[in-house]
Scaffold this motif. Structure first.
Motif, short mmCIF file in Angstrom:
data_model
loop_
_atom_site.label_atom_id
_atom_site.label_comp_id
_atom_site.label_asym_id
_atom_site.label_seq_id
_atom_site.Cartn_x
_atom_site.Cartn_y
_atom_site.Cartn_z
N ASP A 75 62.76 33.94 -36.93
CA ASP A 75 62.53 33.77 -35.50
C ASP A 75 61.27 34.49 -35.04
N THR A 77 58.35 33.98 -36.08
CA THR A 77 57.33 32.95 -35.92
C THR A 77 57.40 32.34 -34.53
N GLU A 78 58.60 32.09 -34.05
CA GLU A 78 58.77 31.53 -32.69
C GLU A 78 58.20 32.48 -31.64
N ARG A 79 58.47 33.76 -31.77
CA ARG A 79 57.94 34.73 -30.79
C ARG A 79 56.43 34.79 -30.86
N GLU A 81 54.40 32.34 -31.87
CA GLU A 81 53.88 31.09 -31.31
C GLU A 81 53.97 31.08 -29.78
N GLN A 82 55.06 31.63 -29.26
CA GLN A 82 55.21 31.71 -27.81
C GLN A 82 54.12 32.59 -27.20
N LYS A 87 51.09 26.62 -32.31
CA LYS A 87 51.90 26.67 -33.54
C LYS A 87 51.16 27.41 -34.66
#
Length: 115
Positions: A75, A77-79, A81-82, A87
């Motif tokens: 997760d 990576t999601e933070r 990217e946000q 991406k």
């Protein structure tokens, strides 16, 4: 908070969570679609002891680079990217154990820059 500072803090946190010690110093530069991050003072006292032997040096290098690659499939990576608004497509990471310096190059889909 400036994007660079927030980026560095996120990198510090993931490494602290992984290795029980974050880097002592982080410097990040945004270039086109890349974030180039140099990290100083990464190793724990135990890793420094293990790395004092030539075979141990290779073990520390392999373990750290593999763990970093694996961490960026979580997760985190999601933070990242946000925060960056694009991406993450590639991560290149290496470490010079003798000098306790690591470098990571994060390649994003779109150009990034400090606002």
């Amino acid at each position: 908070m400036k994007k660079t500072a927030a980026f560095n803090e996120l990198i510090r946190k993931v490494r602290k969570d992984l290795f029980s010690k974050g880097p002592e110093r982080i410097h990040t530069t945004f270039v086109d679609n890349m974030a180039v991050t140099m990290l100083h003072g990464n190793m724990t006292p135990t890793e420094k002891f293990i790395a004092s032997d030539p075979d141990g040096k290779d073990m520390v290098h392999a373990a750290r680079t593999k763990m970093i690659q694996k961490a960026y499939t979580t997760d985190f990576t999601e933070r990242l990217e946000q925060l960056m608004g694009t991406k993450l497509v590639h991560l290149f990471s290496d470490m010079k154990v003798e000098e306790d310096i690591a470098i990571s190059v994060f390649v994003f889909e779109d150009n990034i820059q400090e606002p």
